[in-house]
Design an enzyme around this catalytic site. Structure first.
Site, short mmCIF file in Angstrom:
data_model
loop_
_atom_site.label_atom_id
_atom_site.label_comp_id
_atom_site.label_asym_id
_atom_site.label_seq_id
_atom_site.Cartn_x
_atom_site.Cartn_y
_atom_site.Cartn_z
N CYS A 115 1.08 -1.03 -0.26
CA CYS A 115 0.01 -0.08 0.37
C CYS A 115 0.91 1.50 0.40
O CYS A 115 1.59 1.51 -1.11
CB CYS A 115 -1.04 -0.58 1.15
SG CYS A 115 -1.95 1.20 1.16
N HIS A 215 -3.53 -4.75 0.45
CA HIS A 215 -3.13 -5.30 1.79
C HIS A 215 -3.35 -6.62 1.81
O HIS A 215 -3.92 -7.65 2.57
CB HIS A 215 -3.92 -5.26 3.38
CG HIS A 215 -3.75 -3.43 3.27
ND1 HIS A 215 -2.91 -2.79 4.12
CD2 HIS A 215 -4.09 -2.45 2.29
CE1 HIS A 215 -2.23 -1.93 4.15
NE2 HIS A 215 -3.11 -0.73 2.88
N GLU A 217 -1.43 -8.44 4.03
CA GLU A 217 -1.30 -8.80 5.44
C GLU A 217 -2.62 -9.33 6.09
O GLU A 217 -3.11 -10.77 6.62
CB GLU A 217 -0.73 -8.20 5.81
CG GLU A 217 -1.33 -7.33 6.34
CD GLU A 217 -1.55 -6.09 5.36
OE1 GLU A 217 -2.19 -4.69 5.77
OE2 GLU A 217 -0.90 -5.88 4.34
#
Length: 237
Positions: A115, A215, A217
């Site tokens: 990001c 994102h 994660e």
């Protein structure tokens, strides 16, 4: 390779923000745990890098790869623009992460930008950003509401590194109000949302330098990008 064991040390940039825990309200160096968990699940050893040092080369010599994590907007002064009303910055993080990135690129360490990390990568190489996507897209789909992740389907370029990891298309969690405008020198766009927003870019060649606007994660069931970074760190050894 910086680490002595088989598990590479993966440096993760971190936040310097006010925080509250137990009886304490204080400024803290912190990071969302999901990044750490992603690195561990991928077979790496996470090392948090707080934005309080100018020893960029020494820090990068201690780790095997770098993750530039999400967070505040890059100071638009770095790409020659006035600050938009919605732009919020952390100049200490900018200075730290631009220095770390330069050291990582100079030393050939693998880099994954997440990001903000993609935006740092692009601006560091001379790119610019669109400071508020709702102004240009007339849509808030990339950041639906404060603290609420959207979902974006990303088309990936055939033959790219990211497509070799994720395939021709991937559905991903997203949370950003800024995006790439002019891409930094040498970077190749390799992923796009349906509205044309650049969602991934990479440096061509044998080195692993990849930035994604989403994102990864936030999806613990898909750690392929973290696995690819860890593998690149092992291969570099």
């Amino acid at each position: 390779m910086a680490s002595n064991g088989s598990e590479p040390l993966i440096g993760l940039t971190s936040y310097l923000e006010p925080a509250k825990f137990l009886v304490w309200e204080t400024e803290a160096a912190l990071l969302h745990r999901v990044y750490v968990d992603g690195v561990v699940a991928a077979g790496g050893v996470p090392v948090l890098l707080p934005p309080v040092s100018g020893a960029h080369d020494r820090l990068m010599s201690a780790v095997d790869a770098l993750v530039l994590v999400g967070g505040a907007d890059v100071d638009p002064a770095r790409y020659g623009q006035e600050q938009h009303a919605t732009t919020y910055t952390r100049p200490n993080r900018d200075a730290f992460e631009f220095g770390l990135l330069r050291s990582a690129l100079d030393s050939g360490k693998p880099v994954l930008g997440v990001c903000r990390g993609l935006q740092v990568l692009s601006v560091a190489l001379g790119g610019t950003l669109a400071q508020h996507l709702p102004d240009t897209l007339d849509s808030g789909d990339h950041q639906p509401a404060p603290g609420v992740f959207g979902t974006t389907t990303v088309t990936l370029a055939e033959g790219s590194r990211v497509a070799s990891i994720l395939g021709a298309e991937t559905k991903v969690p997203c949370y950003h109000h800024q995006a790439i405008d002019r891409l930094g020198d040498g970077l190749v766009p390799v992923g796009w949302a349906a509205d044309g927003t650049i969602e991934a870019a990479e440096l061509p060649g044998d080195g692993f330098v990849l930035g994604v606007q989403w994102h990864p994660e936030q999806n613990p069931d898909d750690i392929r990008l973290f696995e690819a970074l860890v593998e690149a760190a092992k291969e570099r050894a």
